[in-house]
Design a protein around this motif. Structure first.
Motif, PDB file in Angstrom:
ATOM      1  N   THR A  55       0.833  -1.208   0.000  1.00 42.25           N
ATOM      2  CA  THR A  55       0.000   0.000   0.000  1.00 42.25           C
ATOM      3  C   THR A  55       0.862   1.250   0.000  1.00 42.25           C
ATOM      4  O   THR A  55       0.666   2.169  -0.790  1.00 42.25           O
ATOM      5  CB  THR A  55      -0.905   0.027   1.249  1.00 42.25           C
ATOM      6  OG1 THR A  55      -1.463  -1.260   1.419  1.00 42.25           O
ATOM      7  CG2 THR A  55      -1.981   1.072   1.116  1.00 42.25           C
ATOM      8  N   ILE A  77     -10.188   2.794   4.194  1.00 40.14           N
ATOM      9  CA  ILE A  77      -9.071   2.581   3.271  1.00 40.14           C
ATOM     10  C   ILE A  77      -8.854   3.815   2.408  1.00 40.14           C
ATOM     11  O   ILE A  77      -7.731   4.287   2.227  1.00 40.14           O
ATOM     12  CB  ILE A  77      -9.333   1.340   2.386  1.00 40.14           C
ATOM     13  CG1 ILE A  77      -9.226   0.082   3.249  1.00 40.14           C
ATOM     14  CG2 ILE A  77      -8.336   1.263   1.239  1.00 40.14           C
ATOM     15  CD1 ILE A  77      -9.641  -1.184   2.543  1.00 40.14           C
ATOM     16  N   PHE A 131      -5.495   6.046   2.416  1.00 40.89           N
ATOM     17  CA  PHE A 131      -4.769   6.154   1.158  1.00 40.89           C
ATOM     18  C   PHE A 131      -4.657   7.612   0.716  1.00 40.89           C
ATOM     19  O   PHE A 131      -3.598   8.055   0.275  1.00 40.89           O
ATOM     20  CB  PHE A 131      -5.473   5.320   0.085  1.00 40.89           C
ATOM     21  CG  PHE A 131      -4.636   5.155  -1.142  1.00 40.89           C
ATOM     22  CD1 PHE A 131      -3.635   4.200  -1.177  1.00 40.89           C
ATOM     23  CD2 PHE A 131      -4.834   5.961  -2.249  1.00 40.89           C
ATOM     24  CE1 PHE A 131      -2.841   4.060  -2.305  1.00 40.89           C
ATOM     25  CE2 PHE A 131      -4.038   5.834  -3.371  1.00 40.89           C
ATOM     26  CZ  PHE A 131      -3.036   4.870  -3.404  1.00 40.89           C
TER      27      PHE A 131
END
Lengths: 326, 286
Positions: free
Chosen positions: A10, B18, B22
């Motif tokens: 990620t 998420i 991110f």
């Protein structure tokens, strides 16, 4: 192991994408790419919108003013008064702090209607950003005076310009060299990006200074005041509103930092407080700025909060420091 | 139907989470990498340069003093907080469990709820004058920062080691006592080695928190962008320089981008700390 790998992937992915993104989007030197503005929080209020109706002449809309924390209390107080006026009851004014840089950025990007700043926009938007400053319209709403201050026991109440320069550049390190007590000088400075520091350097020292080892840097006037009052041998500079008997106010070349000396041009260390709009202000914003400049506000709220009314200044100073009599 | 609704809700929450994480990483990375990609600053120049003068005619972006300050204050805080936290947890589980549970534990956990600006102000009003009168110098600096941070991370260290102590297999201690060991022998030879990984986890999490703490440190460390000559001399951390200058610089200017690079470094360090904690947890399981 699997979990950590996913996490690592990620991060790597994020960084790679960012690197590509900034290559495409940042050629215009910080021009926000769409994805960025999407992730940046949109400002709480939309820019002032008007709904002019032919019958009612009452202005309605909302104004967002952000920026300088020094100017914030004044703008807040005036905004409260402004909204309480019957005539302007349809307008809401929101005031936020965040620093002069933030105010200028937000007004330039159209996120705020008014950007409050302690210094000229031309001094912040340099080089590639210079066109941004050209788009902004300057409204000078008040003047703030600044004085050099010291710990009460340094035994000095006056410093010449040269002595100040020598102290802030580290040439003189003991108060006895300027006729005071045998006490080491502790410089309490503002960060190099601060508008207050820039004003002090430009008009009191006439030169930029470096951050010396052992000097203290603080951005908030309250903290600076506390440190100067408590640290033996401390020297710093503060806006006139922070001067009290806990600290030693220093005369500048023998001139007292008083409102009168500033308005007549005898005491040079002061700055305009600016409220910038992008282009000419719309009627709603203009109403607020005009209210800010009204005799009543200038002579009550402005002086009450220890600013100096722009209207009482007998001199005008441009960005290059050229002074003309009004 | 119920099943589906619950599932959809959980998945939606996860998605939001998420996307949020991110976006934050992405935003900081875009800003933080631009000095290297478009302002012509070298990575080595930033990591090992000793001079930070972004507003000079020839801007210099040497962030070594901040790295030094961040690491030294966090490690110092851990050095002070680790023994305090460990002894507090021993006291609460082994020595006086009742008093520990009713008085000491709530008191220590209360520390976590105090806003950092209060810590900073207390540090400025109490710790700095004390250091100024006791040691040479102004009282500000790495030691003052370390002391303030140690109090702030104490709850983290204490809570984690207390939990570890409480979850010790009971047979261990009884066995030790049965062999005729005293209480202190049991604590030092059995309890401490067994819970060491958990204690280390607590310390690393504490360091991570100290590393990211901005306001309290900024108020007591002095913020001169130089590597200090002593523990009592003005120094800077990554976070303190970001909080000092971020509001005064305009978005997209080289100075502002350089601050984002420091933020990016903080983010990377946080990931490193998370990894270390993961490793420690794996060891603890074995």
């Amino acid at each position: 192991m699997k979990k950590s790998m996913t996490l690592l992937m990620t991060v790597v992915l994020g960084l790679t994408l960012a690197a590509c993104g900034s290559n495409n989007g940042n050629n215009a030197n910080g021009a926000a790419s769409p994805s960025e503005s999407a992730s940046a929080s949109p400002s709480a209020s939309a820019p002032a919108s008007e709904s002019p109706s032919p019958s009612a002449e009452k202005l309605t809309g909302s104004i967002l003013a952000t920026g300088s924390s020094a100017l914030q209390p004044l703008v807040e107080q005036v905004a409260q008064k402004f909204m309480a006026e019957e005539e302007y009851s349809g307008i809401t004014v929101q005031v936020q702090g965040g620093g002069s840089g933030t105010g200028l950025t937000q007004v330039s990007d159209g996120q705020a209607d008014i950007g409050n700043s302690d210094i000229f926009a031309e001094e912040k938007f340099k080089d590639a950003d210079a066109p941004k400053a050209a788009e902004l319209v300057d409204h000078q709403v008040a003047v703030v005076g600044m004085a050099a201050v010291a710990h009460p026991e340094v035994g000095v109440d006056n410093l010449t310009k040269q002595q100040l320069v020598d102290i802030f550049t580290g040439k003189i390190t003991n108060w006895k060299d300027v006729g005071g007590a045998d006490q080491e000088i502790v410089i309490i400075n503002r960060p190099s990006s601060s508008g207050t520091r820039k004003t002090f350097e430009t008009y009191a020292l006439g030169t930029t200074t470096e951050d010396l080892p052992g000097s203290i840097q603080q951005d908030s006037s309250g903290t600076v005041h506390k440190l100067v009052a408590e640290t033996p041998g401390a020297i710093s500079y503060l806006a006139l509103s922070y001067l009290d008997d806990k600290i030693q106010v220093l005369k500048y070349d023998g001139v007292e930092p008083t409102v009168e000396n500033i308005t007549t041009g005898k005491f040079p260390v002061w700055a305009y407080e600016h409220m910038y709009t992008k282009g000419e202000p719309n009627p709603v914003v203009k109403a607020f700025l005009d209210y800010m400049m009204s005799e009543e506000v200038q002579n009550t709220d402005v002086t009450e909060l220890n600013f100096i009314p722009v209207t009482s200044m007998q001199i005008v100073r441009d960005i290059d420091g050229n002074i003309t009599q009004k | 139907m119920e099943e589906l609704r619950g599932k959809a809700y959980v998945y939606a929450c996860i998605l939001v989470l998420i996307v949020t994480i991110f976006s934050i990483v992405y935003f900081i990375a875009v800003r933080g990498l631009s000095p290297f990609l478009s302002d012509g600053v070298g990575i080595g120049e930033m990591l090992f340069g000793k001079t930070w003068a972004p507003d000079a005619d020839v801007p210099l972006y040497g962030a070594l003093p901040f790295l030094f300050g961040s690491f030294s204050t966090s490690l110092l805080a851990a050095l002070i907080a680790a023994p305090l936290g460990f002894c507090a947890s021993i006291f609460m589980t082994e020595i006086m469990p009742k008093l520990g549970k009713t008085v000491l534990q709530p008191a220590i956990e209360l520390l976590a709820g105090i806003p950092s600006v209060v810590y900073g102000f207390v540090g400025l009003s109490v710790i700095v004058p004390f250091l100024r009168d006791t040691f040479p110098g102004q009282g500000i600096g790495i030691l003052a920062g370390g002391i303030v941070l140690s109090i702030m991370i104490l709850p983290t260290v204490t809570t984690i080691s207390t939990d570890a102590l409480r979850s010790l297999p009971s047979g261990l201690k009884e066995g030790s006592y049965a062999l005729g060991a005293t209480r202190w022998q049991t604590i030092s030879r059995i309890v401490l080695p067994t819970m060491l990984p958990s204690l280390l986890t607590g310390i690393v999490l504490g360091i991570a928190r100290a590393f990211g703490e901005a306001l309290a440190v900024q108020m007591v460390i002095g913020n001169a962008p130089h590597i200090p000559g002593s523990l009592f001399e003005s120094a800077s951390t990554l976070t303190s320089i970001i909080t000092l200058s971020m509001g005064n610089t305009t978005l997209g200017s080289p100075h502002n981008n350089a601050l984002w690079s420091l933020a990016l470094f903080l983010l990377i360090m946080t990931f490193v700390f998370v990894f270390i904690v993961r490793l420690l947890e794996r060891r603890a399981v074995r």
